[in-house]
Design a protein around this motif. Sequence first.
Motif, PDB file in Angstrom:
ATOM      1  N   GLY A   1      29.657 -20.968  16.942  1.00 52.80           N
ATOM      2  CA  GLY A   1      28.625 -20.375  17.667  1.00 52.80           C
ATOM      3  C   GLY A   1      27.398 -20.695  16.932  1.00 52.80           C
TER       4      GLY A   1
ATOM      5  N   SER B   1      30.025 -16.823  21.919  1.00 57.08           N
ATOM      6  CA  SER B   1      30.635 -16.268  23.375  1.00 57.08           C
ATOM      7  C   SER B   1      29.578 -14.956  23.542  1.00 57.08           C
TER       8      SER B   1
ATOM      9  N   ALA C   1      34.957 -22.399  27.837  1.00 62.18           N
ATOM     10  CA  ALA C   1      34.039 -21.640  27.822  1.00 62.18           C
ATOM     11  C   ALA C   1      32.457 -22.361  27.888  1.00 62.18           C
TER      12      ALA C   1
ATOM     13  N   VAL D   1      32.417 -13.955  29.244  1.00 58.69           N
ATOM     14  CA  VAL D   1      32.283 -15.212  28.601  1.00 58.69           C
ATOM     15  C   VAL D   1      33.327 -15.234  27.261  1.00 58.69           C
ATOM     16  N   ASN D   2      33.213 -14.044  26.626  1.00 57.21           N
ATOM     17  CA  ASN D   2      33.985 -13.750  25.297  1.00 57.21           C
ATOM     18  C   ASN D   2      35.526 -13.833  25.984  1.00 57.21           C
TER      19      ASN D   2
ATOM     20  N   ASP E   1      36.839 -17.492  26.858  1.00 58.27           N
ATOM     21  CA  ASP E   1      36.742 -18.506  25.593  1.00 58.27           C
ATOM     22  C   ASP E   1      38.088 -18.202  24.903  1.00 58.27           C
TER      23      ASP E   1
ATOM     24  N   ASP F   1      33.125 -15.201  18.415  1.00 64.56           N
ATOM     25  CA  ASP F   1      32.072 -14.163  19.024  1.00 64.56           C
ATOM     26  C   ASP F   1      30.717 -14.630  18.955  1.00 64.56           C
TER      27      ASP F   1
ATOM     28  N   GLY G   1      27.081 -15.253  26.953  1.00 61.58           N
ATOM     29  CA  GLY G   1      27.312 -14.340  27.932  1.00 61.58           C
ATOM     30  C   GLY G   1      26.019 -13.469  28.416  1.00 61.58           C
TER      31      GLY G   1
END
Length: 374
Positions: A78, A278, A209, A199-200, A203, A275, A282
Amino acid sequence: MLYYLLTYLDKKFGIPGFGVFKYVTFRAGAAAITALVIAFWLGPKIIRMLRKHQIGEAAKLEAPKTHLSKAGTPTMGGLIVLAALVIPALLWTDLKNGYILLILFVTIVLGAVGFLDDYLKVVKKKPKGLIGRYKIVGQVFVGLVVGGVIYFHPEWIDSTLVVLKSKTTVPFFKHLEFDLGIFYIPIVVFIITATSNAVNLTDGLDGLAIGTVGIVALTLAIIAYVSGHAEWSKYLTIPFLRGNGELAIYCAALAGAALGFLWFNSYPAQVFMGDTGSLALGGVIGAMCVLIKKELLLPTLGGVFLMETLSVIIQRTYFKYTKKKFGEGRRVFKMAPIHHHFELLGWPEPKIVTRFYIIAILFMILSLATFKVR
């Protein structure tokens, strides 16, 4: 930053061609390309760094057994997405714009929460990472700040937001708005928290995602541009929000960053978002729907995320109910979230992802149709 420099040069020296930098459409395109280039350039470097420090995904026992082979794949990717999103935003948007400052706040804070969760899981070897309630505290804090600023200080963001501060527009209906009053703030908290977690949950497959986020971001870019355009908003009879056009640039950067990360995250993935990405992305989608006053469009716009979340809720609720009633828990799906259900039905992972993309595009078309079919 580049926006200020280039517009200054245009005003000061009247350099031919520099006038295009004041247009939202040009800067949106520039932001998308910049994000894509940054993702392509930064991606291999961050992946190498993650591999060097052995920052890899642990085997997920709650996932199908086919996922055991993914253990060790670099995670916290991320960072690539967030860098490819934030840097173009700093370069191409008007940083005096209240909408941009708020969405940057959401991105950075939730990105930090996600990063801490990944760090505790992968580096400190704590299986559960950041305790769930602490994640919720971070999401609620972000929601309170966004909702509080909109409700108590809408003029700081945009003078046209003053009348609409606690109102939400209703899809498929002209001139129909709900005024939620002070209850608007907890609604904002719920939207940002729910979308961040949705969204988490999504994924779970390579590219699922981030590809869906890219489709949603492109849709939001169109909506934000229309909302910030006086003539288009009047034609479509939707509320005009003067500074909303800058959010179109941010969404374009998000779409470019998503596309760039998908290059490395597509099956078989070289890196996972974790995370770090995501939770932040999100939250950005949820906050974006709040800032463009299209909160009730979120279930349609984020249909794939809603579908994934509902599958988990249904599975857990039914399991608890049957365990209490029959003494044995039963399941609706083979596994939740629902993408794992299709895996256990024998669908190849790339096929599931592609079909979910198709569903996301259909939801995108439906969301845009709400502006005309009313």
